[in-house]
Design an enzyme around this catalytic site. Structure first.
Site, PDB file in Angstrom:
ATOM      1  N   ASP A   9      68.503  41.518  55.092  1.00  0.00           N
ATOM      2  CA  ASP A   9      68.178  43.107  55.667  1.00  0.00           C
ATOM      3  C   ASP A   9      69.052  44.008  54.927  1.00  0.00           C
ATOM      4  O   ASP A   9      69.500  45.261  55.543  1.00  0.00           O
ATOM      5  CB  ASP A   9      68.255  43.200  57.281  1.00  0.00           C
ATOM      6  CG  ASP A   9      67.481  42.278  57.911  1.00  0.00           C
ATOM      7  OD1 ASP A   9      66.714  41.577  57.191  1.00  0.00           O
ATOM      8  OD2 ASP A   9      67.426  42.250  59.338  1.00  0.00           O
ATOM      9  N   ASP A  51      63.263  43.429  57.556  1.00  0.00           N
ATOM     10  CA  ASP A  51      62.877  44.072  58.663  1.00  0.00           C
ATOM     11  C   ASP A  51      61.517  44.715  58.396  1.00  0.00           C
ATOM     12  O   ASP A  51      61.869  45.471  57.312  1.00  0.00           O
ATOM     13  CB  ASP A  51      63.915  45.044  59.114  1.00  0.00           C
ATOM     14  CG  ASP A  51      64.666  44.263  60.722  1.00  0.00           C
ATOM     15  OD1 ASP A  51      64.385  43.101  60.981  1.00  0.00           O
ATOM     16  OD2 ASP A  51      65.091  45.171  61.405  1.00  0.00           O
ATOM     17  N   HIS A  53      58.670  46.449  60.353  1.00  0.00           N
ATOM     18  CA  HIS A  53      58.097  46.966  61.710  1.00  0.00           C
ATOM     19  C   HIS A  53      56.845  47.464  61.636  1.00  0.00           C
ATOM     20  O   HIS A  53      56.785  48.493  61.023  1.00  0.00           O
ATOM     21  CB  HIS A  53      59.247  47.496  62.605  1.00  0.00           C
ATOM     22  CG  HIS A  53      60.444  46.810  62.825  1.00  0.00           C
ATOM     23  ND1 HIS A  53      60.388  45.582  63.409  1.00  0.00           N
ATOM     24  CD2 HIS A  53      61.753  46.981  62.747  1.00  0.00           C
ATOM     25  CE1 HIS A  53      61.690  45.031  63.642  1.00  0.00           C
ATOM     26  NE2 HIS A  53      62.446  46.053  63.149  1.00  0.00           N
ATOM     27  N   HIS A  59      61.401  47.088  71.104  1.00  0.00           N
ATOM     28  CA  HIS A  59      62.473  47.188  70.217  1.00  0.00           C
ATOM     29  C   HIS A  59      62.679  48.557  69.675  1.00  0.00           C
ATOM     30  O   HIS A  59      63.788  48.741  69.292  1.00  0.00           O
ATOM     31  CB  HIS A  59      61.995  46.105  68.853  1.00  0.00           C
ATOM     32  CG  HIS A  59      62.843  46.088  68.047  1.00  0.00           C
ATOM     33  ND1 HIS A  59      63.994  45.368  68.202  1.00  0.00           N
ATOM     34  CD2 HIS A  59      62.932  46.331  66.377  1.00  0.00           C
ATOM     35  CE1 HIS A  59      64.973  44.985  67.155  1.00  0.00           C
ATOM     36  NE2 HIS A  59      64.068  45.979  66.102  1.00  0.00           N
ATOM     37  N   HIS A  73      63.210  52.194  62.807  1.00  0.00           N
ATOM     38  CA  HIS A  73      63.569  51.937  61.616  1.00  0.00           C
ATOM     39  C   HIS A  73      62.714  50.973  60.832  1.00  0.00           C
ATOM     40  O   HIS A  73      61.971  50.162  61.594  1.00  0.00           O
ATOM     41  CB  HIS A  73      64.977  51.061  61.972  1.00  0.00           C
ATOM     42  CG  HIS A  73      65.086  49.936  62.749  1.00  0.00           C
ATOM     43  ND1 HIS A  73      65.115  50.280  63.916  1.00  0.00           N
ATOM     44  CD2 HIS A  73      64.739  48.723  62.234  1.00  0.00           C
ATOM     45  CE1 HIS A  73      64.979  48.863  64.492  1.00  0.00           C
ATOM     46  NE2 HIS A  73      65.007  47.900  63.405  1.00  0.00           N
ATOM     47  N   LYS A  98      60.219  40.081  58.739  1.00  0.00           N
ATOM     48  CA  LYS A  98      60.179  39.674  60.186  1.00  0.00           C
ATOM     49  C   LYS A  98      60.148  41.133  60.975  1.00  0.00           C
ATOM     50  O   LYS A  98      60.264  42.362  60.471  1.00  0.00           O
ATOM     51  CB  LYS A  98      61.510  39.068  60.276  1.00  0.00           C
ATOM     52  CG  LYS A  98      62.832  39.761  60.003  1.00  0.00           C
ATOM     53  CD  LYS A  98      63.935  39.042  59.898  1.00  0.00           C
ATOM     54  CE  LYS A  98      65.171  39.825  59.506  1.00  0.00           C
ATOM     55  NZ  LYS A  98      65.720  40.844  60.624  1.00  0.00           N
ATOM     56  N   CYS A 148      71.546  40.529  62.539  1.00  0.00           N
ATOM     57  CA  CYS A 148      70.789  40.005  61.934  1.00  0.00           C
ATOM     58  C   CYS A 148      71.390  38.732  61.094  1.00  0.00           C
ATOM     59  O   CYS A 148      70.970  37.451  60.843  1.00  0.00           O
ATOM     60  CB  CYS A 148      69.844  40.706  61.167  1.00  0.00           C
ATOM     61  SG  CYS A 148      68.889  41.742  62.052  1.00  0.00           S
TER      62      CYS A 148
END
Length: 199
Positions: A9, A51, A53, A59, A73, A98, A148
């Site tokens: 990340d 990441d 999203h 979350h 984010h 992810k 993470c």
């Protein structure tokens, strides 16, 4: 043992100027690139996690608790979700995305896509990718040490990989949570080398 560097990340939103910036994040990106540029550094493979999203539900929060909920984010397709410019991506063979529709901290929750010889799509998780490439040992770097990086290292051990976290190439959010993460990783059999940057 075939060895893989897992870069966790190292994205714009987790570096200074980003939506969820961690002190030292940009330095982690640059130092990781320097590591990969060194002569004699023997990594058979290099991968990254990201990441990414789309709609991760609770979350994201307008009133985050910074434990289970966070400011928005790394939205899919945004500048914040991109790997940081200071990270040299030329040796990265695969990126494991992810957290599209739920919170996801470990890189082992991510997947990467490739095209098969028949023109179809092959979706592969990190553990299967590592095994498929004969990897026995992983070194983990990235952001954030206490979230993470921690989750990825713990899952790497659970999946049977010899696991080392290079703490000098990680950045933690807070001293307390980073200390707890180090203790948990050490107790699970993760080898820890160096000291993390902590905001």
């Amino acid at each position: 043992m075939p060895r893989c560097l897992v870069v966790v990340d190292v994205q714009n939103d987790f570096c200074p100027g980003g939506a969820l910036a961690v002190a030292g994040g940009a330095e982690v990106a640059a130092a990781t690139s320097a590591l990969l540029a060194r002569d004699g550094i023997a990594y058979d493979h290099v991968v990254a996690t990201q990441d990414f999203h789309v709609d991760p539900g609770a979350h994201f929060s307008d009133a985050p608790d910074f434990v289970d909920s966070w400011p928005p984010h790394c939205r899919a397709g945004s500048y914040g979700a991109l790997l940081h410019d200071a990270l040299d991506t030329r040796r990265i063979e695969a990126v494991f995305r992810k957290g599209q529709y739920a919170a996801a901290y470990s890189g082992f929750e991510g997947t990467t896509s490739s095209v098969t010889a028949e023109g179809g799509e092959l979706v592969t998780g990190l553990a299967d990718w590592l095994r498929g490439n004969g990897v026995d040992e992983v070194h983990v770097v990235g952001i954030a040490t206490d979230h993470c990086v921690r989750a990825t290292a713990l899952d790497a051990v659970r999946e049977g990989f010899a696991t080392t976290v290079l703490l000098g190439l990680t950045a933690g959010i807070a001293a307390g949570s980073t200390g707890a993460a180090l203790a948990e990783m050490r107790g699970a059999g993760v080898a820890l080398v160096g000291e993390p940057v902590v905001g």
